[in-house]
Motif scaffolding. Structure first.
Motif, PDB file in Angstrom:
ATOM      1  N   ASP A   6       0.794  -1.115   0.132  1.00  0.00           N
ATOM      2  CA  ASP A   6       0.119  -0.143   0.052  1.00  0.00           C
ATOM      3  C   ASP A   6       0.924   1.240  -0.030  1.00  0.00           C
ATOM      4  O   ASP A   6       1.962   1.300   0.711  1.00  0.00           O
ATOM      5  CB  ASP A   6      -0.938  -0.022   1.267  1.00  0.00           C
ATOM      6  CG  ASP A   6      -2.185  -1.051   1.370  1.00  0.00           C
ATOM      7  OD1 ASP A   6      -2.163  -1.662   0.134  1.00  0.00           O
ATOM      8  OD2 ASP A   6      -2.774  -1.186   2.229  1.00  0.00           O
ATOM      9  N   LYS A   7       0.365   2.208  -0.792  1.00  0.00           N
ATOM     10  CA  LYS A   7       1.292   3.806  -0.770  1.00  0.00           C
ATOM     11  C   LYS A   7       0.598   4.415   0.330  1.00  0.00           C
ATOM     12  O   LYS A   7      -0.427   4.646   0.541  1.00  0.00           O
ATOM     13  CB  LYS A   7       1.094   4.231  -2.122  1.00  0.00           C
ATOM     14  CG  LYS A   7       1.421   3.614  -3.342  1.00  0.00           C
ATOM     15  CD  LYS A   7       1.234   4.466  -4.423  1.00  0.00           C
ATOM     16  CE  LYS A   7       2.321   4.085  -5.613  1.00  0.00           C
ATOM     17  NZ  LYS A   7       2.226   4.525  -7.071  1.00  0.00           N
ATOM     18  N   PRO A   8       1.657   4.924   1.186  1.00  0.00           N
ATOM     19  CA  PRO A   8       1.323   5.433   2.334  1.00  0.00           C
ATOM     20  C   PRO A   8       1.127   7.230   2.061  1.00  0.00           C
ATOM     21  O   PRO A   8       1.809   7.715   1.166  1.00  0.00           O
ATOM     22  CB  PRO A   8       2.498   5.435   3.293  1.00  0.00           C
ATOM     23  CG  PRO A   8       3.750   5.436   2.203  1.00  0.00           C
ATOM     24  CD  PRO A   8       3.113   4.545   1.200  1.00  0.00           C
ATOM     25  N   ARG A  33      -2.715   3.454   2.321  1.00  0.00           N
ATOM     26  CA  ARG A  33      -2.438   3.532   3.625  1.00  0.00           C
ATOM     27  C   ARG A  33      -2.279   4.944   4.067  1.00  0.00           C
ATOM     28  O   ARG A  33      -1.303   5.629   3.681  1.00  0.00           O
ATOM     29  CB  ARG A  33      -1.488   2.572   3.987  1.00  0.00           C
ATOM     30  CG  ARG A  33      -1.252   2.410   5.422  1.00  0.00           C
ATOM     31  CD  ARG A  33      -0.222   1.388   5.808  1.00  0.00           C
ATOM     32  NE  ARG A  33       0.883   1.409   5.089  1.00  0.00           N
ATOM     33  CZ  ARG A  33       2.141   1.921   5.545  1.00  0.00           C
ATOM     34  NH1 ARG A  33       2.239   2.396   6.594  1.00  0.00           N
ATOM     35  NH2 ARG A  33       3.210   1.888   4.717  1.00  0.00           N
ATOM     36  N   VAL A  35      -1.232   7.257   6.721  1.00  0.00           N
ATOM     37  CA  VAL A  35      -0.229   7.024   7.994  1.00  0.00           C
ATOM     38  C   VAL A  35      -0.189   8.057   9.177  1.00  0.00           C
ATOM     39  O   VAL A  35       0.311   7.811  10.263  1.00  0.00           O
ATOM     40  CB  VAL A  35       1.186   6.772   7.584  1.00  0.00           C
ATOM     41  CG1 VAL A  35       1.426   5.546   6.715  1.00  0.00           C
ATOM     42  CG2 VAL A  35       1.625   7.775   6.770  1.00  0.00           C
ATOM     43  N   GLN A  36      -0.788   9.194   8.834  1.00  0.00           N
ATOM     44  CA  GLN A  36      -0.919  10.205   9.688  1.00  0.00           C
ATOM     45  C   GLN A  36      -1.982  11.037   9.222  1.00  0.00           C
ATOM     46  O   GLN A  36      -2.086  11.391   7.899  1.00  0.00           O
ATOM     47  CB  GLN A  36       0.659  10.845   9.778  1.00  0.00           C
ATOM     48  CG  GLN A  36       0.584  11.858  10.798  1.00  0.00           C
ATOM     49  CD  GLN A  36       2.105  12.509  10.874  1.00  0.00           C
ATOM     50  OE1 GLN A  36       3.000  11.296  10.949  1.00  0.00           O
ATOM     51  NE2 GLN A  36       2.270  13.821  11.016  1.00  0.00           N
ATOM     52  N   ASN A  53      10.113   8.550   5.276  1.00  0.00           N
ATOM     53  CA  ASN A  53       9.510   7.657   4.972  1.00  0.00           C
ATOM     54  C   ASN A  53       8.908   7.939   3.491  1.00  0.00           C
ATOM     55  O   ASN A  53       8.207   6.950   2.902  1.00  0.00           O
ATOM     56  CB  ASN A  53       8.318   7.453   5.830  1.00  0.00           C
ATOM     57  CG  ASN A  53       8.540   6.971   7.246  1.00  0.00           C
ATOM     58  OD1 ASN A  53       9.346   5.759   7.460  1.00  0.00           O
ATOM     59  ND2 ASN A  53       8.204   7.829   8.134  1.00  0.00           N
ATOM     60  N   VAL A  55       6.798   9.927   2.236  1.00  0.00           N
ATOM     61  CA  VAL A  55       5.277   9.846   2.107  1.00  0.00           C
ATOM     62  C   VAL A  55       4.791  11.029   1.554  1.00  0.00           C
ATOM     63  O   VAL A  55       5.366  12.364   2.239  1.00  0.00           O
ATOM     64  CB  VAL A  55       4.767   9.769   3.575  1.00  0.00           C
ATOM     65  CG1 VAL A  55       3.368   9.845   3.722  1.00  0.00           C
ATOM     66  CG2 VAL A  55       5.403   8.283   4.026  1.00  0.00           C
TER      67      VAL A  55
END
Length: 108
Positions: A6-8, A33, A35-36, A53, A55
């Motif tokens: 999954d791509k964050p 995904r 993530v924040q 990361n 992202v």
């Protein structure tokens, strides 16, 4: 058949209601995904997480201090600012369908 991770992404919005609406839509996208998340402008912490990361940060009607924009450019963090939920969702869908991040640091 290879499993693709999954791509964050990080999502920032101007209000809790808008953030919930965006997240409700994003959770239906396969291969993504979150993530924040956060309410309000992009922070130093957001950039640190994104940079370490790789992202991208998707923003809806939130600002970003000039010094952080400079840091984002210097550290190649992709910041995507949108003024409509539809545009943000469309851009995330495009990102998920790409094999790699396009690398543009700041783009409206």
């Amino acid at each position: 058949h290879e499993l693709v991770p999954d791509k964050p992404i990080i999502v920032k919005a101007d209000s809790a209601g808008t953030l919930v609406s965006i997240l409700d839509t994003l959770e239906t996208l396969p291969g993504l995904r979150v993530v924040q998340v956060g309410i309000g402008e992009v922070t130093n912490t957001d950039l640190t997480h994104a940079c370490g990361n790789e992202v991208p940060i998707y923003c809806f009607k939130v600002g970003m201090p000039h010094r952080l924009k400079k840091r984002a450019v210097a550290e190649h963090v992709s910041i995507r600012e949108h003024s409509t939920v539809h545009a943000l969702i469309a851009h995330v869908e495009s990102y998920v369908s790409e094999s790699t991040l396009d690398g543009e640091p700041v783009n409206n």
